[in-house]
Write an enzyme that holds these catalytic residues in place. Sequence first.
Site, short mmCIF file in Angstrom:
data_model
loop_
_atom_site.label_atom_id
_atom_site.label_comp_id
_atom_site.label_asym_id
_atom_site.label_seq_id
_atom_site.Cartn_x
_atom_site.Cartn_y
_atom_site.Cartn_z
N LEU A 137 -3.75 1.19 -1.17
CA LEU A 137 -4.94 0.43 -1.56
C LEU A 137 -6.19 1.28 -1.73
O LEU A 137 -6.44 2.20 -0.96
CB LEU A 137 -5.23 -0.64 -0.51
CG LEU A 137 -6.25 -1.67 -0.97
CD1 LEU A 137 -5.63 -2.64 -1.96
CD2 LEU A 137 -6.84 -2.44 0.18
N ARG A 177 -9.78 -11.13 -7.86
CA ARG A 177 -8.75 -10.10 -8.01
C ARG A 177 -7.75 -10.42 -9.11
O ARG A 177 -7.29 -9.53 -9.84
CB ARG A 177 -8.00 -9.94 -6.68
CG ARG A 177 -8.88 -9.31 -5.64
CD ARG A 177 -8.23 -9.29 -4.29
NE ARG A 177 -9.10 -8.57 -3.37
CZ ARG A 177 -8.83 -8.36 -2.10
NH1 ARG A 177 -7.72 -8.84 -1.57
NH2 ARG A 177 -9.66 -7.69 -1.34
N PHE A 205 -18.39 -8.43 -2.02
CA PHE A 205 -16.96 -8.37 -2.33
C PHE A 205 -16.69 -9.37 -3.44
O PHE A 205 -17.45 -10.34 -3.64
CB PHE A 205 -16.14 -8.74 -1.08
CG PHE A 205 -15.20 -7.65 -0.62
CD1 PHE A 205 -15.67 -6.39 -0.32
CD2 PHE A 205 -13.84 -7.90 -0.47
CE1 PHE A 205 -14.81 -5.39 0.13
CE2 PHE A 205 -12.97 -6.91 -0.02
CZ PHE A 205 -13.45 -5.66 0.28
C1 LIG Z 1 -4.59 -1.70 2.91
C2 LIG Z 1 -5.03 -3.10 3.17
C3 LIG Z 1 -6.37 -3.37 3.33
C4 LIG Z 1 -6.81 -4.68 3.58
N1 LIG Z 1 -8.13 -4.93 3.76
C5 LIG Z 1 -8.55 -6.17 4.04
C6 LIG Z 1 -9.92 -6.46 4.27
O1 LIG Z 1 -10.76 -5.57 4.24
N2 LIG Z 1 -10.28 -7.73 4.55
C7 LIG Z 1 -9.38 -8.74 4.62
O2 LIG Z 1 -9.77 -9.88 4.88
N3 LIG Z 1 -8.05 -8.50 4.42
C8 LIG Z 1 -7.62 -7.25 4.15
N4 LIG Z 1 -6.29 -7.01 3.94
C9 LIG Z 1 -5.33 -8.09 4.23
C10 LIG Z 1 -5.16 -8.22 5.74
O3 LIG Z 1 -5.22 -6.95 6.34
C11 LIG Z 1 -3.85 -8.88 6.14
O4 LIG Z 1 -3.66 -10.03 5.38
C12 LIG Z 1 -3.90 -9.24 7.61
O5 LIG Z 1 -4.19 -8.11 8.39
C13 LIG Z 1 -2.62 -9.89 8.09
O6 LIG Z 1 -2.74 -10.08 9.48
P1 LIG Z 1 -1.65 -10.87 10.31
O7 LIG Z 1 -2.14 -10.96 11.69
O8 LIG Z 1 -1.30 -12.11 9.58
O9 LIG Z 1 -0.38 -9.93 10.22
P2 LIG Z 1 -0.19 -8.38 10.61
O10 LIG Z 1 -1.41 -7.70 10.99
O11 LIG Z 1 0.62 -7.77 9.54
O12 LIG Z 1 0.75 -8.45 11.83
C14 LIG Z 1 2.09 -8.85 11.70
C15 LIG Z 1 2.74 -8.62 13.01
O13 LIG Z 1 4.01 -9.27 13.01
C16 LIG Z 1 4.99 -8.38 13.51
N5 LIG Z 1 6.28 -8.80 12.97
C17 LIG Z 1 6.63 -9.00 11.69
N6 LIG Z 1 7.91 -9.41 11.64
C18 LIG Z 1 8.35 -9.49 12.91
C19 LIG Z 1 9.58 -9.84 13.49
N7 LIG Z 1 10.64 -10.21 12.78
N8 LIG Z 1 9.70 -9.77 14.84
C20 LIG Z 1 8.65 -9.39 15.60
N9 LIG Z 1 7.47 -9.05 15.09
C21 LIG Z 1 7.32 -9.09 13.77
C22 LIG Z 1 4.51 -7.03 13.05
O14 LIG Z 1 5.11 -6.01 13.79
C23 LIG Z 1 3.02 -7.17 13.33
O15 LIG Z 1 2.77 -6.95 14.70
C24 LIG Z 1 -5.85 -5.72 3.66
C25 LIG Z 1 -4.50 -5.44 3.48
C26 LIG Z 1 -4.09 -4.15 3.22
C27 LIG Z 1 -2.65 -3.87 2.98
#
Ligand SMILES: Cc1cc2nc3c(=O)[nH]c(=O)nc-3n(C[C@H](O)[C@H](O)[C@H](O)COP(=O)(O)OP(=O)(O)OC[C@H]3O[C@@H](n4cnc5c(N)ncnc54)[C@H](O)[C@@H]3O)c2cc1C
Length: 602
Positions: free
Chosen positions: A250, A309, A121
């Site tokens: 993406l 990136r 990557f």
């Molecule tokens: C298409 C795509 C592919 C990706 N691929 C990769 C990869 O291969 N490797 C990598 O390292 N990263 C990757 N990323 C980045 C990575 O997926 C994200 O940064 C990561 O999943 C974020 O995880 P999180 O647990 O912080 O938040 P999330 O998984 O977004 O979870 C957020 C949670 O908060 C909740 N929430 C938000 N606001 C509120 C509120 N006001 N009240 C209650 N609940 C709320 C949502 O409902 C959700 O449950 C990718 C991103 C995208 C978009």
Amino acid sequence: MAEYQTHDYDVLVIGAGGAGLRAAIEASANGARVGVVTKSLLGKAHTVMAEGGIAAALANVDERDNWKVHFADTMRGGQYLNNWRMAELHAKEAPQRVRELEGWGALFDRTKDGRILQRNFGGHRYPRLAHVGDRTGLEMIRTLQDHGIHTGMEVHMECTVLTLLNADGRIAGAFGYERERGRFQLFRAKAVVLATGGIGRAYKITSNSWEYTGDGHALAYAAGASLIDMEFVQFHPTGMVWPPGVRGILVTEGVRGEGGVLKNKEGQRFLFDDIPENYRAQTADNEEEGWRYTQGDKNARRPPELLTRDHVARCIVREVREGRGSPHGGVFLDIAWIKDRVPGGAAHIKKKLPSMYHQFKQLADIDITEEPMEVGPTTHYVMGGVRVDADTQMSDVPGLFAAGECAGGLHGANRLGGNSLSDLLVFGKRAGEHAALFAKGNGISSLNPDQIEATARCALEPFERTGENPYQVQHDLQELMQDLVGIVRREEEMERALGQLEELKQRARKVAVTGNREYNGGWHTALDLQNLLIISEIITRAAIERKESRGAQFRDDYPSKDEEMGRFTIAVRCTDSGEMRVTREPLRAMPAELQQVIAEMK
Ligand SMILES: Cc1cc2nc3c(=O)[nH]c(=O)nc-3n(C[C@H](O)[C@H](O)[C@H](O)COP(=O)(O)OP(=O)(O)OC[C@H]3O[C@@H](n4cnc5c(N)ncnc54)[C@H](O)[C@@H]3O)c2cc1C
């Protein structure tokens, strides 16, 4: 105060993505009574969309890898603005967290001798991403969910938190509403973990799902926490550009990791012409060497398509601006060419990149085993977030923790692909553990009824007005951020953006919705809008303050890096009088042994 359905927890986790679930598992394992609130259904958090993999120096594919190389890669990728302690913990603990996930049932792709397979990557010196085809996030969420449900947590699905509650100088809980019924819900908690993800919906072209409206960032800001590095919004170089309805979706970096190449309309691999000085020694200077690298030749250097990136995105923008782009304003990403090199090429591509194959076939009627894809930058990730203590993940507000994309520090000016999923596991665990510890030492605080009533009143106001449609204001905001605070930035345009944001705030105060509180999308948008506006202003002010180009921030009016600016992080917080205060805060000096690691890995 009105009667609300009330829930009491030791630890309340807001968000059920990778960070939230990992925090909940750990808090529960440490004896806390845990509640999880999520805006969407369990299993649908944004993490499920992650494709390429989880970065961890397991050294399964290249034995030269170790935490030191991962640490140095992360710091170089972040242009040394990273919180070095977070980068150190992350590099050291990621392998353990991935093996733990495997122990809980995650089925990773395998090496021939049965170990977890790792792929190349951007910005990672060695193949480092543990993956499951291009559906890694799905496997991660499935595993964490299965494990978490058995360790014990109460989940409130489709419930949006509107405000954090403070009392006695620390966090006291949260207040929100059920999206399905529209009823308010009150959560009392001794500690709160924010794990709400990112802010991508502030922009018109984005890879992010509807959930990414910067809620956690805005909630923390309103509760008195500082946000850092908010100027650094990552524009992923490869999003779909055509047809218009799918623009921004993406195209995983995994395509380039498997040998995909970027070309302009003249068929030229333009990245070879622009290799940054600090990556020159590690980058191939001819196509053959680049190809050998993707096929595991340990003596070869990475192709320029696997540079960071920020750099790749800017080169694509340049090609398009100078008239060498593809018909729909992007460039070409070609994986089909590897059929000349790999036996059974088409089947190989489908096996390695099943989601990409289906995505292009179904959405663009393109067979990626036969034709190149058209791709261009898309708003993908925010490096900035809640300032936290590296070891505990506690913010400036006692009892308020943050982990995952809504926390800042680890990635500095630019995140390396794969470093988010590992971030969720490493710091989700730490946040859960320390939140549980905090809860043990502190009781439930008394709540401030005025704060709760004011939030409820404010939330219902759109029903009482006749005014503008919230979708229109959201649309105008996204256009504004895309045009004036996007990949290439200028002071004069960002000042203009601030003026226009003021106008949008006035309009947002007057938006109206019709119908009732049950599943009312217009109402949800009206409420999300408040967070998007705050976050957009924070990004803009921080971007104005950073008068240089570094990582994800490219300033046309300050096109070079500035050594002095490299010593600061930009912090934004809300003063007691409600003003947005932007300050430059000196970075902590890195200990000599970590400086030594960086010097050795150059
Ligand atoms: C298409 C795509 C592919 C990706 N691929 C990769 C990869 O291969 N490797 C990598 O390292 N990263 C990757 N990323 C980045 C990575 O997926 C994200 O940064 C990561 O999943 C974020 O995880 P999180 O647990 O912080 O938040 P999330 O998984 O977004 O979870 C957020 C949670 O908060 C909740 N929430 C938000 N606001 C509120 C509120 N006001 N009240 C209650 N609940 C709320 C949502 O409902 C959700 O449950 C990718 C991103 C995208 C978009």
